[in-house]
Design an enzyme around this catalytic site. Structure first.
Site, short mmCIF file in Angstrom:
data_model
loop_
_atom_site.label_atom_id
_atom_site.label_comp_id
_atom_site.label_asym_id
_atom_site.label_seq_id
_atom_site.Cartn_x
_atom_site.Cartn_y
_atom_site.Cartn_z
N TYR A 1 -26.16 -6.51 24.32
CA TYR A 1 -25.57 -5.75 23.22
C TYR A 1 -25.90 -6.46 21.91
CZ TYR A 1 -22.70 -4.52 27.34
OH TYR A 1 -22.26 -4.18 28.59
N CYS B 1 -1.54 7.38 5.89
CA CYS B 1 -2.82 6.88 6.40
C CYS B 1 -2.62 6.11 7.70
CB CYS B 1 -3.46 5.98 5.35
SG CYS B 1 -4.93 5.11 5.93
N GLU C 1 -30.40 -4.08 23.65
CA GLU C 1 -29.52 -3.24 22.84
C GLU C 1 -29.84 -1.78 23.12
OE1 GLU C 1 -27.16 -1.28 20.45
OE2 GLU C 1 -26.93 -3.45 20.65
N GLN D 1 -20.29 -6.47 11.31
CA GLN D 1 -18.91 -6.93 11.20
C GLN D 1 -18.40 -6.66 9.78
OE1 GLN D 1 -16.76 -7.98 13.32
NE2 GLN D 1 -18.01 -8.33 15.14
N CYS E 1 -7.92 1.81 -1.47
CA CYS E 1 -7.61 1.31 -0.13
C CYS E 1 -7.57 -0.20 -0.23
CB CYS E 1 -8.66 1.77 0.88
SG CYS E 1 -8.47 1.03 2.52
N ASP F 1 -21.72 -9.13 23.67
CA ASP F 1 -20.82 -8.63 22.64
C ASP F 1 -20.67 -7.12 22.84
OD1 ASP F 1 -19.36 -8.17 20.37
OD2 ASP F 1 -20.96 -8.65 18.95
N CYS G 1 -4.09 1.24 8.75
CA CYS G 1 -3.44 -0.06 8.93
C CYS G 1 -2.20 0.08 9.79
CB CYS G 1 -3.06 -0.67 7.58
SG CYS G 1 -4.49 -1.19 6.60
N CYS H 1 0.85 -1.20 0.00
CA CYS H 1 0.00 0.00 0.00
C CYS H 1 0.88 1.24 0.00
CB CYS H 1 -0.91 0.01 1.22
SG CYS H 1 -1.92 1.49 1.33
N CYS I 1 -13.75 -7.34 21.35
CA CYS I 1 -12.88 -6.76 20.33
C CYS I 1 -11.66 -6.08 20.94
CB CYS I 1 -13.66 -5.77 19.48
SG CYS I 1 -14.39 -4.41 20.41
#
Length: 445
Positions: A300, A105, A324, A271, A184, A372, A108, A97, A399
């Site tokens: 959630y 950027c 939620e 996701q 991208c 979650d 990443c 990239c 996460c």
């Protein structure tokens, strides 16, 4: 999968720093550093004059020249970019990239290595966080998720920013500055094929939110969203004025359990890796093994992905309650559960006053829990409320490995231990990783 804005470039607000306490600025100073191991957050650790330096664009074992990007003589630590590689790691490669590198950027973290080694770096981070914060010795590895091309061409949702002159791009690391991009590499090919990244947007547009659904349909929404007042037209026209963001349809496939379609806002949470939703639902169902007639709490719950598949598993004699906090997700989720009378989805601000009453009203007992939470995790109160209801098993989808480890320690205090933990590379080339932990009461399998 909840309607939080995880993985979409909208991080938590940073606390303002005390510039006076930082002393004289060291920004721009160059240091020769020996890089140690990886740390959470997409950088590696080095030391200079007894102070930790967090270095991006480096790899463990390298010797680099790093330019300080944040910190001063009074700072506890410094941030820096590796701008010259004196001794390269065998795992280093030229970045495919052209927008990845110092000052470019910030999307990443690991374009300068392979997807395979990126998973190894994430594995080290997960192990360290679990051991340090929860006392858990984990010998697993971060696993690939089907649907990317060696870490590229997987992201189905992305919010692009616009420069003052209208060029579309992505933000620099820890900055509001925009780097114009023509492509991208981590986005799915359909996004590049729109030609959007080479265009100049009209005056007043600050960005473009793009979503590609399971059928490959692309929805692009100019930001900020402008809601015009109702013109007194039909009910459908009035609704469009009130909420101009359309829904898209996402399909989740679970082997042996079939496919389900879910309506979700084009700006809602989903996701972003095409293989993630199916992988996570499969893992949760396989590990929890919900039985006909059981009562399940889905916290959630987002637009009801876990809720729907759990409802199928417990049957009409069972009961699944999804909670939620996002109103749009709840509205969409209620539609997604049509035809499942044993399932319901309600709005509740989990962790705030009164949310427990929704559980009491919806379930007479709790056999299983799925949660979650957002990146900050569930926290002590929510974990305490869950474990106090004595479910036979809990599935925690996380996460952030640090937040997960912290919450696992709270669960351990309440008598729940980890019986399974897997980690998935749902965000290749970035430092983000998804973990799924299964907990049960200590002494029970």
């Amino acid at each position: 999968m909840s309607a939080r804005q995880r993985g979409r470039g909208r991080g938590d607000r940073r606390r303002p720093r005390n510039r006076a306490a930082q002393g004289d600025s060291l920004v721009g100073q160059r240091l020769t550093l020996d890089i140690e191991d990886v740390a959470q957050g997409g950088h590696c650790v080095a030391r200079h004059d007894g102070r930790v330096v967090f270095v991006r664009h480096s790899l463990p074992g390298e010797r680099v020249v790093a330019e300080v990007t944040d910190g001063g003589t009074g700072s506890r630590f410094l941030r820096a970019d590796a701008v010259e590689i004196l001794t390269a790691s065998p795992e280093r490669r030229p970045s495919p990239c052209v927008y990845a590198g110092p000052g470019l950027c910030g999307g990443c973290d690991w374009q300068h290595t392979s997807a395979r080694f990126g998973r190894e770096l994430k594995t080290r981070v997960v192990r360290e966080q679990l051991q340090r914060l929860a006392g858990i010795e984990w010998d697993g590895e971060v696993e690939a998720v089907p649907g990317d091309e060696e870490g590229q061409r997987w992201r189905t949702r992305v919010e692009f920013a616009a420069t003052p002159r209208g060029r579309i791009g992505l933000r620099r690391h820890r900055s509001h500055d925009v780097v114009p991009v023509d492509d991208c590499l981590i986005t799915v090919p359909e996004i590049a094929a729109t030609g959007l990244l080479g265009e100049v947007v009209e005056t007043g547009v600050t960005g473009v939110d793009v979503a590609v659904d399971s059928a490959g349909e692309v929805v692009a929404i100019d930001l900020p969203i402008r809601r015009s007042s109702s013109g007194g037209g039909s009910a459908a026209e009035d609704a469009a004025h009130r909420d101009p963001v359309p829904n898209v349809t996402e399909t989740v496939h679970v082997a042996g359990r079939g496919d389900r379609d879910f309506a979700v806002s084009a700006r809602g949470f989903w996701q972003v890796h095409p293989g993630a939703a199916s992988t996570f639902v499969t893992e949760v169902l396989d590990r929890l093994r919900p039985q006909p007639g059981e009562r399940v709490l889905d916290l959630y719950s987002g637009v009801g992905v876990f809720t729907a598949f759990l409802a199928d598993a417990v049957g009409t004699d069972g009961r699944v309650l999804g909670l939620e906090g996002d109103a749009r997700a709840v509205q969409d989720g209620q539609g997604n559960l049509a035809g499942l009378p044993q399932a319901s989805l309600q709005r509740a601000d989990i962790g705030r006053d009164g949310w427990q009453s929704a559980i009491d009203d919806g379930l007479d007992t709790v056999d299983l829990v799925v949660l979650d939470p957002p990146r900050t995790g569930a926290g002590r109160e929510v974990i305490g409320e869950i474990t106090a209801r004595q479910p036979r098993a809990i599935a925690y989808v996380a996460c952030d490995p640090a937040a997960l480890a912290r919450d696992l320690s709270y669960a351990a205090d309440a008598g729940y231990g980890v019986t399974s933990l897997r980690a998935f590379d749902a965000f290749p080339m970035t430092h983000h990783v998804e973990c799924i932990a299964i907990l049960s009461r200590v002494g029970e399998s």
